[in-house]
Write an enzyme that holds these catalytic residues in place. Structure first.
Site, PDB file in Angstrom:
ATOM      1  N   TYR A  22       0.821  -1.217   0.000  1.00 51.52           N
ATOM      2  CA  TYR A  22       0.000   0.000   0.000  1.00 51.52           C
ATOM      3  C   TYR A  22       0.856   1.268   0.000  1.00 51.52           C
ATOM      4  O   TYR A  22       0.453   2.301  -0.512  1.00 51.52           O
ATOM      5  CB  TYR A  22      -0.951  -0.024   1.195  1.00 51.52           C
ATOM      6  CG  TYR A  22      -2.237   0.736   0.987  1.00 51.52           C
ATOM      7  CD1 TYR A  22      -2.938   0.630  -0.208  1.00 51.52           C
ATOM      8  CD2 TYR A  22      -2.767   1.543   1.985  1.00 51.52           C
ATOM      9  CE1 TYR A  22      -4.133   1.316  -0.398  1.00 51.52           C
ATOM     10  CE2 TYR A  22      -3.954   2.225   1.806  1.00 51.52           C
ATOM     11  CZ  TYR A  22      -4.633   2.109   0.610  1.00 51.52           C
ATOM     12  OH  TYR A  22      -5.810   2.789   0.429  1.00 51.52           O
TER      13      TYR A  22
ATOM     14  N   LYS B 129      -3.642   7.855   3.639  1.00 54.46           N
ATOM     15  CA  LYS B 129      -4.782   7.525   4.490  1.00 54.46           C
ATOM     16  C   LYS B 129      -4.530   7.973   5.934  1.00 54.46           C
ATOM     17  O   LYS B 129      -5.462   8.402   6.629  1.00 54.46           O
ATOM     18  CB  LYS B 129      -5.069   6.027   4.445  1.00 54.46           C
ATOM     19  CG  LYS B 129      -5.632   5.554   3.109  1.00 54.46           C
ATOM     20  CD  LYS B 129      -6.976   6.185   2.799  1.00 54.46           C
ATOM     21  CE  LYS B 129      -7.598   5.570   1.552  1.00 54.46           C
ATOM     22  NZ  LYS B 129      -8.882   6.224   1.192  1.00 54.46           N
TER      23      LYS B 129
END
Length: 253
Positions: free
Chosen positions: A152, A159
């Site tokens: 990720y 995020k």
């Protein structure tokens, strides 16, 4: 119409296909009595087609969160369809391919990921504030940023920035009676997921660690979580992250 959102006016961003969390949030919102307006980016005709699959067709307005003119005119364009807003759904995220290589990513790619995925929560919310003079609920979508997920990379950092942005918005907008919360969903096989290199490896964590189980093809639980936070059932909940991830977030190493 009855329902927990009866009479409420909701702006939903991020609908791309009928498999997206945003679509299911819009669908459940309508089923619970809300009037929904959608935003689209790029291929508006695609979003307009998808909008027709909702229980009630919803208008679609163009919004590029990196375009200040779009943001400045957003309130006026929303008013062409509803006279105000009671809720806003932020389901916007994007990372260039370079952002998925942590050590080699350059700032241009990282900056784009942070701008679109995190800063846009602030810019979207402030653009909508004139439509919420009596307060409202802002709900965003995150992917648990407490840990470093495989593959990720800088999207995980984005995020984390989104989650921090939500807390600061909650702090500054509480006096305006605007609640700001996030739903942390597990991985969903959506169009956005296809842009994540190694998504299958990331998603495989849920196959083994979700104590209540997880369905990669079902965005409905996350959509329902969004609608719950849009409702008046959480009148003093703000700055919070509600996990709708099958329980993976609380499992130990």
């Amino acid at each position: 119409m009855s329902g927990i959102l009866a009479g409420k006016r909701i702006l939903v961003t991020g609908v791309i296909t009928d498999g997206s969390i945003a679509f299911h949030a819009a669908k459940v919102a309508q089923e619970e009595g809300a009037e929904v307006v959608l935003t689209g980016f790029g291929r508006l005709s695609l979003v307009e087609r998808i909008a027709k699959r909702l229980p009630k067709p919803a208008p679609v307005i163009e919004l590029d969160v990196q375009n200040q003119e779009h943001l400045d005119s957003l309130a006026g364009r929303v008013r062409e369809h509803v006279d105000g807003l009671d809720g806003v759904v932020h389901s916007i995220a994007f990372g260039p391919q370079g952002a998925f290589n942590f050590l080699e990513a350059d700032w241009e790619d990282v900056g784009t990921a942070v701008h679109v995925s995190a800063y846009s929560l602030k810019s979207l919310t402030t653009a909508c504030l004139p439509l919420m003079p009596n307060g409202g609920s802002v709900v965003g979508l995150t992917f648990d940023a407490q840990v470093a997920w495989p593959k990720y990379d800088w999207m995980g950092v984005a995020k984390a920035a989104l989650e921090s942005t939500n807390r600061y918005l909650a702090r500054d907008l509480g006096e305006k009676n605007v609640r700001c919360n996030l739903v942390s969903a597990g991985p969903i096989k959506s169009m956005a997921a296809k842009s994540i290199p190694g998504f299958e490896e990331l998603a495989d964590v849920w196959n083994h660690r979700a104590p209540i189980g997880w369905d990669l093809t079902d965005p409905d639980p996350a959509g329902r979580g969004v609608v719950g936070l849009l409702s008046d059932f959480f009148p003093r909940t703000t700055g919070e992250i509600v996990h709708v991830d099958g329980g993976v977030h609380m499992m130990g190493a």
